[in-house]
Write a protein that holds these residues in place. Structure first.
Motif, PDB file in Angstrom:
ATOM      1  N   LYS A  61       0.550  16.981   0.669  1.00 22.72           N
ATOM      2  CA  LYS A  61       1.769  17.466   0.028  1.00 22.72           C
ATOM      3  C   LYS A  61       1.507  18.768  -0.726  1.00 22.72           C
ATOM      4  O   LYS A  61       2.243  19.735  -0.593  1.00 22.72           O
ATOM      5  N   GLU A  62       0.401  18.746  -1.516  1.00 26.44           N
ATOM      6  CA  GLU A  62       0.087  19.932  -2.307  1.00 26.44           C
ATOM      7  C   GLU A  62      -0.203  21.135  -1.427  1.00 26.44           C
ATOM      8  O   GLU A  62       0.002  22.269  -1.836  1.00 26.44           O
ATOM      9  N   ALA A  63      -0.677  20.882  -0.218  1.00 21.39           N
ATOM     10  CA  ALA A  63      -0.978  21.996   0.688  1.00 21.39           C
ATOM     11  C   ALA A  63       0.258  22.421   1.464  1.00 21.39           C
ATOM     12  O   ALA A  63       0.190  23.269   2.346  1.00 21.39           O
ATOM     13  N   GLY A  64       1.381  21.799   1.168  1.00 22.30           N
ATOM     14  CA  GLY A  64       2.616  22.193   1.822  1.00 22.30           C
ATOM     15  C   GLY A  64       2.792  21.607   3.213  1.00 22.30           C
ATOM     16  O   GLY A  64       3.567  22.124   4.014  1.00 22.30           O
ATOM     17  N   ILE A  65       2.079  20.554   3.491  1.00 23.97           N
ATOM     18  CA  ILE A  65       2.252  19.888   4.782  1.00 23.97           C
ATOM     19  C   ILE A  65       3.439  18.929   4.670  1.00 23.97           C
ATOM     20  O   ILE A  65       3.580  18.240   3.650  1.00 23.97           O
ATOM     21  N   THR A  66       4.242  18.885   5.699  1.00 22.61           N
ATOM     22  CA  THR A  66       5.464  18.080   5.618  1.00 22.61           C
ATOM     23  C   THR A  66       5.150  16.597   5.459  1.00 22.61           C
ATOM     24  O   THR A  66       4.423  16.015   6.273  1.00 22.61           O
TER      25      THR A  66
ATOM     26  N   ILE B 122       0.838  -1.193   0.000  1.00 22.84           N
ATOM     27  CA  ILE B 122       0.000   0.000   0.000  1.00 22.84           C
ATOM     28  C   ILE B 122       0.874   1.244   0.000  1.00 22.84           C
ATOM     29  O   ILE B 122       2.048   1.194   0.389  1.00 22.84           O
ATOM     30  N   ARG B 123       0.302   2.332  -0.450  1.00 25.73           N
ATOM     31  CA  ARG B 123       0.991   3.627  -0.427  1.00 25.73           C
ATOM     32  C   ARG B 123       0.068   4.624   0.259  1.00 25.73           C
ATOM     33  O   ARG B 123      -1.099   4.772  -0.117  1.00 25.73           O
ATOM     34  N   PRO B 124       0.562   5.317   1.270  1.00 24.75           N
ATOM     35  CA  PRO B 124      -0.273   6.296   1.975  1.00 24.75           C
ATOM     36  C   PRO B 124      -0.813   7.367   1.021  1.00 24.75           C
ATOM     37  O   PRO B 124      -0.097   7.777   0.092  1.00 24.75           O
ATOM     38  N   ASN B 125      -2.048   7.795   1.243  1.00 28.39           N
ATOM     39  CA  ASN B 125      -2.647   8.869   0.437  1.00 28.39           C
ATOM     40  C   ASN B 125      -2.178  10.212   0.962  1.00 28.39           C
ATOM     41  O   ASN B 125      -2.757  10.747   1.906  1.00 28.39           O
ATOM     42  N   ILE B 126      -1.128  10.753   0.350  1.00 29.62           N
ATOM     43  CA  ILE B 126      -0.534  11.981   0.901  1.00 29.62           C
ATOM     44  C   ILE B 126      -0.530  13.142  -0.087  1.00 29.62           C
ATOM     45  O   ILE B 126      -0.100  14.239   0.250  1.00 29.62           O
TER      46      ILE B 126
ATOM     47  N   ILE C 237       2.458  11.332   5.921  1.00 32.11           N
ATOM     48  CA  ILE C 237       2.326  12.654   6.544  1.00 32.11           C
ATOM     49  C   ILE C 237       3.000  12.622   7.914  1.00 32.11           C
ATOM     50  O   ILE C 237       2.656  11.806   8.770  1.00 32.11           O
ATOM     51  N   VAL C 238       3.958  13.530   8.098  1.00 31.01           N
ATOM     52  CA  VAL C 238       4.741  13.472   9.329  1.00 31.01           C
ATOM     53  C   VAL C 238       3.966  14.136  10.474  1.00 31.01           C
ATOM     54  O   VAL C 238       3.491  15.268  10.337  1.00 31.01           O
ATOM     55  N   VAL C 239       3.807  13.413  11.565  1.00 33.29           N
ATOM     56  CA  VAL C 239       3.132  13.987  12.742  1.00 33.29           C
ATOM     57  C   VAL C 239       4.009  13.831  13.979  1.00 33.29           C
ATOM     58  O   VAL C 239       4.880  12.964  14.031  1.00 33.29           O
ATOM     59  N   ASP C 240       3.723  14.686  14.975  1.00 28.31           N
ATOM     60  CA  ASP C 240       4.448  14.577  16.243  1.00 28.31           C
ATOM     61  C   ASP C 240       3.667  13.695  17.224  1.00 28.31           C
ATOM     62  O   ASP C 240       2.685  13.070  16.835  1.00 28.31           O
ATOM     63  N   ASP C 241       4.076  13.688  18.473  1.00 22.69           N
ATOM     64  CA  ASP C 241       3.419  12.804  19.440  1.00 22.69           C
ATOM     65  C   ASP C 241       1.985  13.232  19.742  1.00 22.69           C
ATOM     66  O   ASP C 241       1.245  12.522  20.409  1.00 22.69           O
ATOM     67  N   GLN C 242       1.606  14.433  19.264  1.00 18.52           N
ATOM     68  CA  GLN C 242       0.222  14.857  19.428  1.00 18.52           C
ATOM     69  C   GLN C 242      -0.548  14.687  18.126  1.00 18.52           C
ATOM     70  O   GLN C 242      -1.628  15.261  17.959  1.00 18.52           O
ATOM     71  N   LEU C 243       0.006  13.936  17.210  1.00 17.83           N
ATOM     72  CA  LEU C 243      -0.601  13.663  15.915  1.00 17.83           C
ATOM     73  C   LEU C 243      -0.800  14.933  15.102  1.00 17.83           C
ATOM     74  O   LEU C 243      -1.705  15.020  14.279  1.00 17.83           O
ATOM     75  N   ARG C 244       0.047  15.940  15.373  1.00 19.68           N
ATOM     76  CA  ARG C 244      -0.090  17.228  14.709  1.00 19.68           C
ATOM     77  C   ARG C 244       0.899  17.293  13.559  1.00 19.68           C
ATOM     78  O   ARG C 244       2.010  16.796  13.675  1.00 19.68           O
TER      79      ARG C 244
ATOM     80  N   GLU D  94      -3.487   5.221   8.448  1.00 20.86           N
ATOM     81  CA  GLU D  94      -2.433   4.651   7.614  1.00 20.86           C
ATOM     82  C   GLU D  94      -1.674   5.697   6.820  1.00 20.86           C
ATOM     83  O   GLU D  94      -0.653   5.396   6.224  1.00 20.86           O
ATOM     84  N   CYS D  95      -2.189   6.943   6.793  1.00 22.20           N
ATOM     85  CA  CYS D  95      -1.513   7.965   6.008  1.00 22.20           C
ATOM     86  C   CYS D  95      -0.454   8.693   6.841  1.00 22.20           C
ATOM     87  O   CYS D  95       0.151   9.644   6.388  1.00 22.20           O
ATOM     88  N   VAL D  96      -0.241   8.207   8.076  1.00 27.02           N
ATOM     89  CA  VAL D  96       0.599   8.932   9.021  1.00 27.02           C
ATOM     90  C   VAL D  96       1.972   8.285   9.191  1.00 27.02           C
ATOM     91  O   VAL D  96       2.094   7.070   9.190  1.00 27.02           O
ATOM     92  N   GLN D  97       2.975   9.132   9.325  1.00 29.11           N
ATOM     93  CA  GLN D  97       4.312   8.644   9.684  1.00 29.11           C
ATOM     94  C   GLN D  97       4.665   9.255  11.035  1.00 29.11           C
ATOM     95  O   GLN D  97       4.767  10.471  11.161  1.00 29.11           O
ATOM     96  N   HIS D  98       4.835   8.381  12.029  1.00 33.86           N
ATOM     97  CA  HIS D  98       5.093   8.849  13.385  1.00 33.86           C
ATOM     98  C   HIS D  98       6.398   8.234  13.871  1.00 33.86           C
ATOM     99  O   HIS D  98       6.540   7.010  13.858  1.00 33.86           O
TER     100      HIS D  98
END
Ligand code: SRM
Ligand SMILES: Cc1cc2nc3c(=O)[nH]c(=O)nc-3n(C[C@H](O)[C@H](O)[C@H](O)COP(=O)(O)OP(=O)(O)OC[C@H]3O[C@@H](n4cnc5c(N)ncnc54)[C@H](O)[C@@H]3O)c2cc1C
Ligand code: SF4
Ligand code: FES
Lengths: 811, 113
Positions: free
Chosen positions: A253-258, A245-249, A263-270, A281-285
């Motif tokens: 990405k187009e919105a400039g989110i890292t 599978i490939r995450p739907n990002i 999608i890169v998130v911190d420990d608060q899922l932000r 599944e679209c998250v990289q933590h």
């Protein structure tokens, strides 16, 4: 006090899958009033359990059954769902999201877009017959296409690929699974484990081709086969790609989110935008992307605590992946990453090839770092607990698998803490399950309905059952299990007493005075009960009855009906046969059939022809369409048969004439045989009568040979036909008044117990005999052949065809 | 791509109210549309297509559970306002607007340009 409407902050969620919908539930559970919630889902449905798609594909579950949050749920909870609307752009400046025709602003945004199947960039992927396997629609397309196929190739030997293969197999397609790695499920299993799995599935008839790299799909419009890098080919009528599978990002990405791999998130899922969060599944933590549901539940719970302010400090620290899976019926438990082996690690292994069992654990720093178990999961729960808690592994390493204790099972179940997760698929803890059991849910499906435990992959059902056994001893069973029908919370005896006391003679009256809901099964059940209770005083409302009981014929799969006239005891005459033949000709009856009940069926009659057919036949209804006395089968008996000791046809005819038209909670069939050779198959009837060599009648009850096969239990022996008719009448009325709705005698007799029935009916220990006899009399007197309604329909349009309105006058 | 032209949907008179049995449905073919019209015990009148999306069960021969239509073949249920099946998202039936004028039942059918 003045009433002001305060504008609530709006929480917008993109993605209505497992994580998105779960987040809504978690947020509502923490604070149902805080947000205005709007969710967008690309799929045109409510939220369904993606895990169960494998079951839908293999036909063991209906799509209807896998919905977790149906559309109504959103409405009930004040959540706006845009089902079937895809978000195409996020505008972070303006804080809004755009779909084709809709722009919605947000205060907080959560991206839960999940992932999509990876389709390798090789030629031929757009050919007809090449599928991916991710959504309900994929499932339905695959199943449809498979019906025209004989062979299939599944690309990818991981969990999903194998599930797809199993699904295809149930569609009678020969399946080959192709895997690039040297063994199957290379993520969860090591080489030996992969081989064991390979052997197991080979025994099920699925071929595996490992170490094979797919180069191209061949075919013109439709796929015809697969070509591999080594030049070899495999022909196939269809292909399912399950190559990861490939995450739907893209959206993020187009919105400039890292984004990195996801999608890169911190420990608060932000994300890097403080108003935008992401789960699923679209998250990289912390560098990890999770492809199973259990970690998502931890993420959504944490995020809900943060968003609602219930615990602003909540943090998600990553998940230890430990899951039990069932792959093609093979039990599998996997924790950690088995491929991650260091030279200093200790490996403990056990294998039992004859049962396809293989266990392996990797120990690092005296703790379990990874393990896989295949074929038999006995040690899995203990291992998982050690793995999750980071407890030290036992000194004697074999105790990892074989425990130190002998009674490990019992103690471990009771010893589990309430917070222990039993159902990994739905994140249900032992505490929640015990709560449900205490609330009276004493069956595995009951607990499943209340908590969802066991409704995912099903591997925890055994545990749920164990908990029910452990806890439910002192618990009262769900009272609704004893209700006669779901709409009225009373058992049958109470209900009948209440009906009599309040003089309720129609279904609508009962529902109005005693009902708590309404459904068609309850209406049918009540109609039957009231007719039995009130006889001629019963107020017959046709809307309480199923179509068969409204038009006195059995509806067929094309909307026409079948007509089966009575043929008492299976005995007919030349004149009757001629008449049936003439009617069949006149109405061009599509099929004339001798039934399994010793009579003749005229099939394919239109509704409007029913009254005419009945009139021309001039015979009474055979009640083949309803819960009533059906047939009395007989053998030729002493009148002709050289073995016959008693006149079975005469008794059969007398019984059928006496009890015709009697309605019951379920259908009732009788058989009368003239000697113990039992040619009328009496011992598999609701009531069976067999003449003994000595000339007695032996009466037995509770038999059947349909979906359930049960030999009837002998109630008594009598000397005469009159005695037989009487005792059978008593049994029939007792059954009618005490059985649950739809409970056939094969369940009723063992439930009440043969001894008790003998006491009541034969010895008359309760003195009910006279009453039962009177009831027989009353019911027989109330009998009117329903086919006489041909002269006078009882409601508008009862026997009318579709009314045609050709040229509507517009106004 | 196709262009759909929306036109106002006129109501067509179908039958007298008495032609609808209380608590049941009845089948009509109206200008080529196969329609089931129901009248529940509470007096609500509603209409759907007459074929069940599951396996074409004749819905007019079904039963009503309150204001839900229960198919006679395999008991799928459809809501009379939305046509949604009780297990949402699986299938649905088309519902046609109904109007009662005096004793007359009138129904609005989609108009194809
Ligand atoms: C017509 C007949 C088959 C035939 O062509 O021979 C028949 C036809 C149906 N049977 Fe039967 N059964 C017929 C004899 C039987 C028998 C044999 C017998 O009666 O000796 C059995 C096994 C005996 C038993 O009941 O124990 C039988 C066990 C069933 C069952 C399973 C009942 C059970 O509890 O195990 C069902 C399903 C149900 O009732 O829920 C069923 C249900 C049905 C229904 C009514 C299904 C339905 O609701 O539409 C079938 C109607 C078909 C149709 O399109 O009209 N039929 N069915 C037989 C009619 C006999 C008659 O003259 O009335
Ligand atoms: C057949 C199958 C069997 C599985 N079995 C198991 C198992 O046994 N155990 C286990 O733990 N896991 C299993 N999984 C994996 C599990 O289903 C996933 O981990 C889980 O569904 C991920 O949840 P999610 O919400 O992140 O993504 P999804 O459930 O995929 O939800 C994402 C949703 O977002 C929607 N979406 C995407 N982009 C947009 C957009 N731009 N606008 C609007 N909506 C959008 C998608 O349509 C989708 O509905 C299985 C998966 C499949 C396919
Ligand atoms: S066995 Fe009975 S219910 Fe099944 S198809 Fe035959 S007639 Fe119908
Ligand atoms: S045809 Fe309507 S439920 Fe099956």
């Amino acid at each position: 006090m003045s009433h002001r409407t305060i504008k609530k902050p709006r929480l917008v969620i993109i993605g209505n899958g497992m994580a998105g919908a779960r987040l809504i539930e978690d947020v509502l559970a923490a604070n149902p009033y805080l947000f205005e919630i709007v969710v967008f889902g690309d799929e045109p449905y409510g939220n369904y359990n993606r895990i169960l798609l494998s079951n839908v594909l293999n036909g063991s579950q209906d799509p209807k059954e896998i919905f977790l949050n149906p559309l109504a749920w959103y409405a009930e909870n004040g959540v706006t769902l845009h089902a079937g609307k895809r978000i195409s752009r996020i505008d972070r400046e303006a804080k809004c999201v755009h779909s084709d025709d809709l722009t919605v602003s947000y205060d907080y945004l959560v991206i839960a877009t999940g992932s999509k199947p990876f389709v390798p960039p090789i030629p031929g992927t757009s050919l007809d017959g090449v599928f991916v396997f991710r959504t309900l629609d994929d499932c339905q397309k695959i199943a449809e296409y498979a019906s025209g196929c004989r062979s299939a190739v599944v690309i990818g030997g991981g969990l999903l690929g194998l599930e797809a293969a199993k699904g295809l197999m149930t569609h009678d397609v020969a399946v080959t699974v192709v895997e690039m790695a040297p063994w199957l499920m290379s993520v969860q299993l090591d080489e030996v484990g992969g081989r064991v799995l390979g052997d197991t599935i080979a025994q099920m008839g699925i071929a595996a081709k490992t170490g094979a790299s797919t180069k191209e799909f061949i075919g013109d419009a439709r796929v015809k086969g697969v070509r591999f890098a080594d030049g070899s080919e495999l022909s196939a009528d269809m292909v399912v790609i399950s190559a990861g599978i490939r995450p739907n990002i893209d959206l993020a990405k187009e919105a400039g989110i890292t984004c990195e791999r996801a999608i890169v998130v911190d420990d608060q899922l932000r994300t890097n935008d403080p108003a935008i969060f992401s789960v699923g599944e679209c998250v990289q933590h912390r560098g990890m992307i999770y492809g199973l549901v259990a970690p998502l539940w931890e993420q959504t719970k944490t995020l809900a605590s943060i968003l609602t302010g219930k615990n602003p400090e909540a943090a998600y620290l990553g998940s230890k992946i430990a899951t039990k899976l069932k792959v093609m019926g093979v039990e599998l438990a996997s924790m950690g990453r088995i491929a991650d082996l260091r030279p200093t690690d200790e490996v403990v292994q056990f294998s039992e090839p004859s049962r396809n069992v293989y266990w392996k654990a990797i120990i690092r720093d005296s703790k379990i770092n990874a393990a896989c178990l295949l074929g038999d999961l006995t040690p899995a729960d203990d291992l998982m607990r050690m793995f999750q808690s980071g407890a030290a592994a036992p000194e004697r390493r074999m105790e990892l698998f074989f425990g130190g204790r002998t009674d490990a099972k019992e103690t471990s179940l009771a010893d589990l803490p309430d917070c222990h997760q039993v159902c990994d698929c739905n994140g249900v803890t032992k505490g929640k399950i015990v709560e449900a059991i205490n609330a009276g849910k004493c069956t595995v499906p009951g607990v499943g309905k209340a908590t969802r435990a066991g409704t995912g992959c099903g591997s925890c059902k055994k545990m749920v059952k164990g908990l029910i056994e452990a806890v439910a001893g002192g618990v009262k069973a769900d009272p609704s299990e004893s209700w006669y029908v779901p709409a009225v919370p009373m058992d049958k005896v109470t209900l009948m007493a209440e009906v009599k006391r309040r003089k309720l003679k129609s279904v609508s009256a009962v529902l109005r005075e005693l009902g708590t809901s309404v459904d068609e099964k309850s209406k049918n059940g009540l109609a039957s009960l009231l007719k039995g209770t009130w006889g001629t005083e019963y107020i017959d409302e046709r809307d309480a009855r199923f179509i068969n009981d409204r038009v006195h014929a059995n509806i067929q799969n094309d909307g026409t009906f079948s007509v089966i006239p009575r043929m008492y005891g299976g005995v007919t005459t030349a004149d009757d046969l001629i008449r049936i033949g003439e009617v069949a000709k006149k109405y061009e009856v599509r099929m004339v059939k001798v039934t399994g009940g010793q009579r003749i069926d005229l099939l394919g009659i239109t509704k409007e022809d029913l009254p005419k057919v009945w009139a021309d036949l001039g015979m009474p209804s055979g009640y083949a369409y309803t819960k009533a006395l059906r047939t009395v089968k007989t053998c030729v008996g002493s009148e002709f048969c050289r073995y016959g000791t008693n006149d079975s046809t005469a008794l059969g005819i007398a019984l059928e004439k006496r009890y015709q038209g009697f309605e019951f909670p379920a259908k009732v069939k009788l058989g009368v045989s003239g000697c113990p050779r039992n040619c009328a198959e009496s011992t598999v009837k609701d009531v069976g009568i067999v003449a003994t060599e000595g000339g007695d009648w032996e009466i037995s009850v509770g038999g059947a040979a349909g979906a359930h096969v049960r030999k009837s239990d002998v109630l008594c022996r009598v000397k005469t036909q009159a005695e037989a008719i009487q005792i059978i009448g008593r049994f029939l009325i007792y059954y009618r008044d005490n059985a649950k709705w739809l409970e056939r005698t094969y369940d009723f007799v063992p439930r009440i117990g043969l001894e008790k029935l003998k006491e009541i009916l034969v010895d008359d220990s309760l003195g009910l005999g006279v009453q039962l006899d009177a009831e027989v009399e009353k019911t027989a007197a109330a009998y009117v052949d329903p086919w006489l309604e041909r002269h006078q329909p009882v409601y508008a349009g009862q026997f009318e065809p579709v009314r045609r309105i050709d040229l509507p006058v517009l106004s | 791509m196709s262009l759909t032209i929306e036109r106002p949907t006129p109501y067509v008179p179908v039958c007298d109210l008495d032609a609808l049995p209380v608590g049941l449905g009845r089948a009509f073919e109206i200008a080529g549309h196969e329609v089931a019209i129901f009248r529940n015990r509470e007096g609500k009148v509603f209409a759907s297509v007459n074929q069940c999306p599951h396996k074409q069960g004749p819905l007019a021969d079904g039963m009503l559970a309150g204001d839900q239509i229960v198919c006679p073949f395999h008991a799928f249920r459809f809501h009379s306002d939305t046509g949604e099946c009780d297990q949402q998202g699986v299938c649905e039936v088309e519902i046609f607007p109904v109007e009662i004028r005096g004793n007359q039942v009138r129904i609005a059918l989609p108009v194809n340009p």
